[in-house]
Design a protein around this motif. Structure first.
Motif, short mmCIF file in Angstrom:
data_model
loop_
_atom_site.label_atom_id
_atom_site.label_comp_id
_atom_site.label_asym_id
_atom_site.label_seq_id
_atom_site.Cartn_x
_atom_site.Cartn_y
_atom_site.Cartn_z
N HIS A 69 11.81 15.45 1.67
CA HIS A 69 10.72 15.78 1.88
C HIS A 69 9.84 14.57 2.75
O HIS A 69 9.20 14.93 3.68
CB HIS A 69 10.13 16.19 0.34
N GLU A 70 10.21 13.62 2.14
CA GLU A 70 9.75 12.31 2.90
C GLU A 70 10.23 12.11 4.28
O GLU A 70 9.33 11.97 5.39
CB GLU A 70 9.92 10.85 2.08
N LEU A 71 11.45 12.22 4.53
CA LEU A 71 12.14 12.16 5.61
C LEU A 71 11.36 13.11 6.67
O LEU A 71 11.04 12.68 7.62
CB LEU A 71 13.52 12.21 5.63
N LEU A 122 15.36 4.20 -1.66
CA LEU A 122 15.38 4.68 -0.30
C LEU A 122 14.16 4.99 0.24
O LEU A 122 13.81 4.85 1.40
CB LEU A 122 16.45 5.71 -0.32
N LEU A 123 13.18 5.61 -0.75
CA LEU A 123 11.78 5.89 -0.06
C LEU A 123 10.98 4.62 0.40
O LEU A 123 10.44 4.97 1.51
CB LEU A 123 10.97 6.46 -1.33
N PRO A 124 11.08 3.60 -0.23
CA PRO A 124 10.44 2.39 0.43
C PRO A 124 11.35 2.06 1.93
O PRO A 124 10.53 1.63 3.01
CB PRO A 124 10.29 1.33 -0.62
N ASN A 397 3.86 14.75 -4.59
CA ASN A 397 2.54 15.32 -3.82
C ASN A 397 2.52 14.12 -2.84
O ASN A 397 1.77 13.00 -2.98
CB ASN A 397 1.31 15.60 -3.93
N ASN A 398 3.15 13.82 -1.66
CA ASN A 398 3.16 12.63 -1.05
C ASN A 398 2.03 12.57 0.15
O ASN A 398 1.80 11.70 1.10
CB ASN A 398 4.43 12.59 0.08
N ASN A 399 0.91 13.31 -0.43
CA ASN A 399 -0.45 13.16 0.37
C ASN A 399 -1.18 12.24 -0.82
O ASN A 399 -2.14 11.81 -0.48
CB ASN A 399 -1.14 14.56 0.32
N LYS A 416 1.71 8.73 4.10
CA LYS A 416 1.10 7.73 5.15
C LYS A 416 1.00 6.39 4.35
O LYS A 416 0.93 5.57 5.06
CB LYS A 416 -0.01 8.38 5.43
N ALA A 417 0.78 6.41 2.95
CA ALA A 417 0.61 5.19 2.46
C ALA A 417 1.86 4.32 2.46
O ALA A 417 1.54 3.20 2.45
CB ALA A 417 0.53 5.66 0.67
#
Ligand code: NAD
Length: 457
Positions: A69-71, A122-124, A397-399, A416-417
């Motif tokens: 999702h993040e990618l 991996l997310l960071p 929720n990556n918002n 975005k953060a």
């Protein structure tokens, strides 16, 4: 043996070449990371299962899906987020233009925790490379198979000048912390967070600290008991309670305490009660030391449900503890395991005051239909993030920027953060030479002061 200095120097040289500033190059790397994850899903599932019995279902739901999702988000948005943004200038600088240039920080270090070994490392790292940095990832040695599989997948397929997994424990982390980085992103305990912060301070390296804490969940008298119990139980016992934002303890209105505990028990019917019943979906405690620590927190006379364990199998059954007060041993530190203490309250304000006396939690949850109570809790308690009538799901929720405050951390990421966390926003004022107002220059006549006041006030 890896030479840490060589890896860091190699990354610095690569970063200084300017290649990572190219947006197409960043997007290409993000696509490659995504493809590598896809191509190696089976290996990733196998490794995490060997580490602490995490099923494919939970691994996909709580690790890989978040990464994909993040990618996807970053691949789509990185170009837009990297654009120079024009802002207004104001009369004092007429006829200049002003703009903000998003700029990568340089060589970055991501130190991960073991409990969600893939996404926490991996997310960071994804945010870091999307923002144009080079990254070294140090996953936790406690999930050693997951750490090894990440090293194998990424070190064999991506340039170490850009993206490198370094495996190891405390001494390897210390060796890394002796180097100068342009950003350190740490996930783990508050105790180690302080060590990382001190090491970073020596080089004035900025840090993001994603730490833990005791996150409360309030259940007020008018809450939907069945749905609240369903969501609380899922959030608490996923990953066998080894989740930084799991509801650590419940604060339940005395009037509904008995009814709510009955609902909690109903929701636990299909979970294993003894070690023999362990199936592929209920996780183990990560190691013997952690199992023993948790077992000490189970006061027999406070067990309302569950309470069985097997140190040998690293198993602790989902356990509800009741008649708990803030003075009980289980309330001393973050539980980080499948024990759910229930504290009942007669007065919501007093319960809130008790929470406020403690370190600021990473999360706080409110199960209620009362707008007044929800607002009171959300407004008066300082915490990282949370949810109303749910737990944990805010991080999907990556918002929503994800991060702690006070003892639970500093800085945030997700969406975005995360990009902002690994970006410096460089401010530029660009002024032509064809005009200059004389007012700011010496000698400071009275009329100049008057004019400045007139223009600026
Ligand atoms: P930890 O602090 O023990 O370890 C985290 C990392 O620090 C590991 O990579 C480890 O190798 C390294 N480390 C450990 N001791 C060190 C030392 N003395 N010097 C330098 N490095 C050292 O944490 P953990 O057990 O992996 O994770 C559990 C903690 O992390 C809990 O408190 C949990 O709440 C927190 N956590 C927070 C988040 C979040 O997003 N805020 C997410 C997951 C876990």
């Amino acid at each position: 043996m890896e030479n840490i200095k060589e890896i860091v120097n190699g990354q610095r040289e690569f970063y200084n070449s300017g290649i990572t500033k190219n947006i197409d190059c960043r997007v290409d790397q993000l696509r490659r990371v995504k493809q590598l994850l896809k191509d190696n899903e089976d290996k990733l599932y196998q490794a995490i299962y060997e580490d602490f019995g995490k099923s494919q279902f939970e691994t996909y739901m709580t690790e890989l899906s978040l990464l994909y999702h993040e990618l996807n988000r970053y691949i789509k948005r990185v170009k837009k987020w990297s654009r120079v943004v024009k802002v207004s200038t104001g009369l004092a600088n007429f006829p200049a233009k002003s703009f903000i240039v998003p700029e990568p920080l340089g060589v970055t270090l991501v130190i991960g925790a073991w409990n969600y070994p893939y996404q926490l490392s991996l997310l960071p790292a994804i945010s870091s490379i999307a923002a144009g940095n080079c990254v070294i990832i140090k996953p936790s040695e406690l999930a050693s198979k997951s750490s090894a599989v990440m090293a194998e997948i990424f070190n064999n397929n991506l340039s170490s000048k850009f993206f490198r997994v370094v495996e190891g424990g405390v001494s390897k982390t210390q060796e890394l912390l002796d180097e100068k980085f342009d950003k350190i992103f740490f996930t783990g305990s508050s105790r180690v967070g302080k060590i990382v912060y001190q090491a970073a301070a020596k080089n004035l390296t900025p840090v993001t600290l994603e730490l833990g804490g005791k996150s409360p969940a309030f259940i007020t008298a008018d809450a939907d008991l069945k749905m609240s119990a369903k969501r609380v139980i899922w959030a608490k016992f996923i990953n066998a309670g080894q989740t930084c934002v799991a509801p650590d303890y419940l604060l339940v209105d005395k009037r509904i305490e008995s009814a709510f505990k009955r609902e909690l028990v109903k929701q636990l019917k299909c979970y294993p009660k003894v070690a023999d019943e362990i199936d592929d979906n209920y996780l183990k405690i990560v190691n013997q030391k952690s199992t023993e620590r948790l077992v000490k927190l189970i006061e027999k006379d406070k067990v309302f449900y569950g309470g069985n364990y097997s140190v040998e199998h690293h198993f602790i059954a989902p356990t509800i503890l009741h008649n708990i007060t803030f003075e009980d041993i289980v309330m001393d530190e973050e539980i980080f395991g499948p024990l759910l203490p229930v504290i009942s309250y007669m007065n919501l304000d007093k319960a809130i005051a008790k929470v406020k006396q403690r370190p600021k939690p990473l999360a706080c949850y409110v199960y209620s239909k009362s707008k007044r109570d929800i607002e009171k809790i959300l407004k008066t308690i300082s915490f990282g993030g949370g949810a109303v009538n749910d737990s944990l799901m805010h991080l999907s929720n990556n918002n929503l920027p994800f991060g702690g405050v006070g003892d639970s951390g500093m800085g945030s990421y997700h969406g975005k953060a995360g990009f902002d966390t690994f970006t410096h926003y460089k401010s530029i004022l660009d002024k032509p030479t064809w005009f200059e107002a004389p007012v700011k220059y010496y000698p400071y006549f009275k009329w100049k002061r008057k004019l400045i006041r007139f223009m600026l006030e």
